[in-house]
Design an enzyme around this catalytic site. Sequence first.
Site, PDB file in Angstrom:
ATOM      1  N   ALA A  80      33.065 -35.377  36.887  1.00 39.53           N
ATOM      2  CA  ALA A  80      32.546 -34.106  37.403  1.00 39.53           C
ATOM      3  C   ALA A  80      33.672 -33.100  37.675  1.00 39.53           C
ATOM      4  CB  ALA A  80      31.774 -34.376  38.697  1.00 39.53           C
ATOM      5  N   SER A 107      29.597 -34.153  32.120  1.00 41.63           N
ATOM      6  CA  SER A 107      28.888 -34.440  33.365  1.00 41.63           C
ATOM      7  C   SER A 107      27.846 -33.356  33.657  1.00 41.63           C
ATOM      8  CB  SER A 107      29.911 -34.482  34.510  1.00 41.63           C
ATOM      9  OG  SER A 107      29.263 -34.450  35.757  1.00 41.63           O
ATOM     10  N   LEU A 129      23.245 -37.235  32.675  1.00 38.69           N
ATOM     11  CA  LEU A 129      22.171 -36.612  33.444  1.00 38.69           C
ATOM     12  C   LEU A 129      21.998 -37.231  34.821  1.00 38.69           C
ATOM     13  CD1 LEU A 129      19.762 -34.554  33.256  1.00 38.69           C
ATOM     14  CD2 LEU A 129      18.355 -36.513  32.584  1.00 38.69           C
ATOM     15  N   TYR A 130      21.955 -36.346  35.823  1.00 39.47           N
ATOM     16  CA  TYR A 130      21.467 -36.728  37.152  1.00 39.47           C
ATOM     17  C   TYR A 130      20.049 -36.179  37.261  1.00 39.47           C
ATOM     18  CZ  TYR A 130      25.878 -38.365  39.107  1.00 39.47           C
ATOM     19  OH  TYR A 130      27.010 -39.096  39.384  1.00 39.47           O
ATOM     20  N   THR A 156      22.455 -41.500  34.390  1.00 41.38           N
ATOM     21  CA  THR A 156      23.097 -42.268  35.474  1.00 41.38           C
ATOM     22  C   THR A 156      22.017 -42.884  36.353  1.00 41.38           C
ATOM     23  OG1 THR A 156      25.087 -40.925  35.449  1.00 41.38           O
ATOM     24  CG2 THR A 156      24.620 -42.100  37.489  1.00 41.38           C
ATOM     25  N   ARG A 165      32.629 -42.612  49.991  1.00 46.74           N
ATOM     26  CA  ARG A 165      34.051 -42.489  49.643  1.00 46.74           C
ATOM     27  C   ARG A 165      34.725 -41.903  50.873  1.00 46.74           C
ATOM     28  NH1 ARG A 165      31.736 -39.684  44.366  1.00 46.74           N
ATOM     29  NH2 ARG A 165      30.494 -41.449  43.674  1.00 46.74           N
ATOM     30  N   LYS A 231      23.161 -45.610  32.017  1.00 44.70           N
ATOM     31  CA  LYS A 231      24.546 -45.801  32.480  1.00 44.70           C
ATOM     32  C   LYS A 231      24.562 -46.323  33.911  1.00 44.70           C
ATOM     33  CE  LYS A 231      28.751 -43.126  33.391  1.00 44.70           C
ATOM     34  NZ  LYS A 231      28.749 -43.054  34.868  1.00 44.70           N
ATOM     35  N   SER A 253      28.532 -50.018  33.719  1.00 45.67           N
ATOM     36  CA  SER A 253      29.366 -49.114  34.509  1.00 45.67           C
ATOM     37  C   SER A 253      29.121 -49.385  35.980  1.00 45.67           C
ATOM     38  CB  SER A 253      28.967 -47.661  34.187  1.00 45.67           C
ATOM     39  OG  SER A 253      29.633 -46.756  35.050  1.00 45.67           O
ATOM     40  N   HIS A 255      30.346 -46.916  37.941  1.00 40.56           N
ATOM     41  CA  HIS A 255      30.583 -45.540  38.353  1.00 40.56           C
ATOM     42  C   HIS A 255      32.026 -45.383  38.846  1.00 40.56           C
ATOM     43  CE1 HIS A 255      28.003 -41.916  39.764  1.00 40.56           C
ATOM     44  NE2 HIS A 255      29.246 -41.529  39.843  1.00 40.56           N
ATOM     45  N   ARG A 258      32.785 -46.159  42.483  1.00 33.54           N
ATOM     46  CA  ARG A 258      32.535 -45.115  43.477  1.00 33.54           C
ATOM     47  C   ARG A 258      31.177 -45.253  44.154  1.00 33.54           C
ATOM     48  NH1 ARG A 258      35.923 -40.707  42.313  1.00 33.54           N
ATOM     49  NH2 ARG A 258      34.429 -38.993  42.379  1.00 33.54           N
ATOM     50  N   VAL A 289      39.568 -49.040  32.169  1.00 31.86           N
ATOM     51  CA  VAL A 289      40.267 -49.136  30.877  1.00 31.86           C
ATOM     52  C   VAL A 289      41.502 -48.237  30.903  1.00 31.86           C
ATOM     53  CG1 VAL A 289      40.102 -48.717  28.394  1.00 31.86           C
ATOM     54  CG2 VAL A 289      38.124 -49.650  29.641  1.00 31.86           C
ATOM     55  N   ARG A 310      38.907 -41.600  34.651  1.00 33.34           N
ATOM     56  CA  ARG A 310      40.053 -41.067  35.395  1.00 33.34           C
ATOM     57  C   ARG A 310      41.253 -40.722  34.515  1.00 33.34           C
ATOM     58  NH1 ARG A 310      37.999 -44.841  39.051  1.00 33.34           N
ATOM     59  NH2 ARG A 310      37.281 -43.953  41.020  1.00 33.34           N
TER      60      ARG A 310
END
Length: 370
Positions: A80, A107, A129-130, A156, A165, A231, A253, A255, A258, A289, A310
């Site tokens: 994002a 994102s 997509l959210y 997602t 977080r 995902k 995944s 995420h 997170r 990865v 990342r």
Amino acid sequence: MDAITNVCEYESLAKEKLTKMVYDYFASGAEDQWTLAENRNAFSRILFRPRILIDVSKIDITTSVLGFNISMPIMIAPTAMQKMAHPQGEYATARAASAAGTIMTLSSWSTSSVEEVASTGPGIRFFQLYVYKDRNVVTQLVKRAERAGFKAIALTVDTPRLGRRESDIKNRFVLPSYLTLKNFQGLDLGKMDKSNDSGLASYVAGQIDRALSWKDVKWLQTITSLPILVKGVLTAEDARLAVQAGVAGIIVSNHGARQLDYVPATISALEEVVKAAQGRIPVFLDGGVRRGTDVFKALALGASGIFIGRPVVFSLAVDGEAGVKKVLQMLRDEFELTMALSGCRSLKEITRNHIVTDWDAPHSLPAPRL
Ligand code: GLV
């Protein structure tokens, strides 16, 4: 940036460049961050069983994903708000992906819109997509992604609420006011209010549908003809449900560690999901990865390709489009070298027997052939 010799080196350089709030947002995992470390550590427990004296003078790492030919099984995961990392944000990532001949996933919460990203030129792009509570928002957005030439939806499914977080809570993280969640501009959902919590956690609590279920996957299939990738799958049970739901693929995944802490590393969950999918739909992986050897290990465990998150954000922060290009090139080169040194000339020559994991019983090694 010639001194950089591997993907991980970008993270400390990015930390020097970014504000604490922004660096922490990109770098953090949930709660104790056990899964964050485990996403990397689990790769280090998988070892190679390389084959020798195989002519590896020609190596083909090209592949096809959902029918789209790409240069390598290394793709870009959605992350994002990339303009927090670099002024060019998603534009730079899109250009780097297309120059490398691979897929970028944009994102929902990008700081450039689907149309803006499409305007960078040709490229195979997926849209993450959210699902918002307001389904009109979702319908409009999916249609816009479709019109802008995006080729698949990565739905997602691990975020009915945002994971804790803690640095975002401490920093009172919020999207800087000069930026907008560009896809939602005009819908009055493009800004993030400051709160006593993470501003993103409050935004999610207000807007994202906690009731999302397999029924909504069916609904999504009625509003788009694009293939849907689910995902956030980590178990055989959900892999079977995904196959039953008729989705086009699964992304294993967590995420980027997170969301729920103490879930396994994605590389540890991968094989269970692959087995449950029974080859009926492709299974991909993201999470941790950082090396070409990691890509090989994921493919040996049955992944059809991997996504990086990342590394893109950190290289973007340090060196914009050139940084992302370099990350893709380094992973490509390392992966090709791994193939050569393990005796594989094409992706289909990578087998389960090329690796050994800590969950393989010693007797399960293949019997030696004399
Ligand atoms: C966005 O998807 C995030 O996890 O912060």
